[in-house]
Write an enzyme that holds these catalytic residues in place. Structure first.
Site, PDB file in Angstrom:
ATOM      1  N   LEU A  40       0.796  -1.223   0.000  1.00 16.56           N
ATOM      2  CA  LEU A  40       0.000   0.000   0.000  1.00 16.56           C
ATOM      3  C   LEU A  40       0.831   1.278   0.000  1.00 16.56           C
ATOM      4  CD1 LEU A  40      -2.777  -1.210   2.449  1.00 16.56           C
ATOM      5  CD2 LEU A  40      -2.794  -1.232  -0.054  1.00 16.56           C
ATOM      6  N   CYS A  41       2.138   1.161  -0.231  1.00 12.34           N
ATOM      7  CA  CYS A  41       3.000   2.341  -0.301  1.00 12.34           C
ATOM      8  C   CYS A  41       2.871   3.030  -1.648  1.00 12.34           C
ATOM      9  CB  CYS A  41       4.468   1.954  -0.091  1.00 12.34           C
ATOM     10  SG  CYS A  41       4.908   1.702   1.605  1.00 12.34           S
ATOM     11  N   HIS A  42       2.902   4.345  -1.602  1.00 11.20           N
ATOM     12  CA  HIS A  42       2.892   5.133  -2.836  1.00 11.20           C
ATOM     13  C   HIS A  42       4.302   5.164  -3.428  1.00 11.20           C
ATOM     14  CE1 HIS A  42      -0.662   6.646  -0.732  1.00 11.20           C
ATOM     15  NE2 HIS A  42      -1.115   6.981  -1.927  1.00 11.20           N
ATOM     16  N   MET A  45       8.716   4.629   5.328  1.00 17.18           N
ATOM     17  CA  MET A  45       8.810   3.249   4.842  1.00 17.18           C
ATOM     18  C   MET A  45      10.054   3.055   3.976  1.00 17.18           C
ATOM     19  SD  MET A  45       6.458   1.813   6.426  1.00 17.18           S
ATOM     20  CE  MET A  45       6.819   0.215   5.738  1.00 17.18           C
ATOM     21  N   GLU A  46      10.420   4.057   3.214  1.00 15.21           N
ATOM     22  CA  GLU A  46      11.623   3.959   2.385  1.00 15.21           C
ATOM     23  C   GLU A  46      12.872   3.880   3.255  1.00 15.21           C
ATOM     24  OE1 GLU A  46       8.343   5.148  -0.158  1.00 15.21           O
ATOM     25  OE2 GLU A  46       8.974   5.826   1.813  1.00 15.21           O
ATOM     26  N   ASP A  98      23.709 -11.794   4.770  1.00 16.96           N
ATOM     27  CA  ASP A  98      24.015 -12.676   3.644  1.00 16.96           C
ATOM     28  C   ASP A  98      25.518 -12.761   3.386  1.00 16.96           C
ATOM     29  OD1 ASP A  98      23.380 -14.313   1.294  1.00 16.96           O
ATOM     30  OD2 ASP A  98      24.013 -12.549   0.145  1.00 16.96           O
TER      31      ASP A  98
END
Length: 159
Positions: A75-77, A113-114, A128
């Protein structure tokens, strides 16, 4: 109780309509940690990690991830990001790494969010690249530490 912005009146997930919000300068900072053994940290410090330049690779992975946040979080733009800075520092007291991301845009919604995505993927990349040397590493404390812009203004994580 605050209303959740990503749910409609029937409880279904929805993308928030930000079309009527003003475009403003937005900035977010996030931080996370990867804890490892002192021996693993020494491998990185001495440039002897099995997969090469661990920190530079993880920082680049974080930048790339921030640009793909809308592809990963449903739901992120999608946002035109003007700055993404990912910095990783060794911390002998953990032992491990402190990962920090700062993201900026001029837009109608924030970039928390970014910044969180950048930190998360940078931590995963460290894991990793070092898992051959240390299978007991942990990733944690990923959080927004400050934000600026938008209707809610500036916010900083209390210390």
């Amino acid at each position: 109780m605050p209303k959740l912005s990503h749910l409609d009146q029937d409880g279904r997930a929805r993308m928030v309509d930000v079309g009527d919000k003003p475009v403003t300068a937005r900035r977010a900072r996030a931080q996370g940690r990867l804890s490892c053994s002192a021996e693993t940290l020494a491998l990185v410090e001495e440039g002897k990690a099995p997969k090469g330049s661990v920190i530079a690779t993880a920082e680049l992975a974080g930048v790339m991830a921030a640009k793909r946040t809308a592809d990963l979080i449903p739901l992120c733009h999608p946002l035109p990001l003007s700055k993404i800075d990912v910095a990783i520092a060794m911390d002998l007291s953990l032992p491990g790494f402190i990962v920090e991301a700062v993201v900026r845009t001029e837009g109608r919604t924030g970039v928390e969010m970014e910044a969180l995505t950048a930190v998360s993927v940078a931590c995963l990349t460290l894991f990793d690249m070092l898992k051959a040397a240390d299978k007991g590493m942990t990733i944690g404390e990923i959080r927004v530490t400050e934000k600026e812009g938008g209707a809610s203004g500036a916010w900083q994580l209390p210390r």
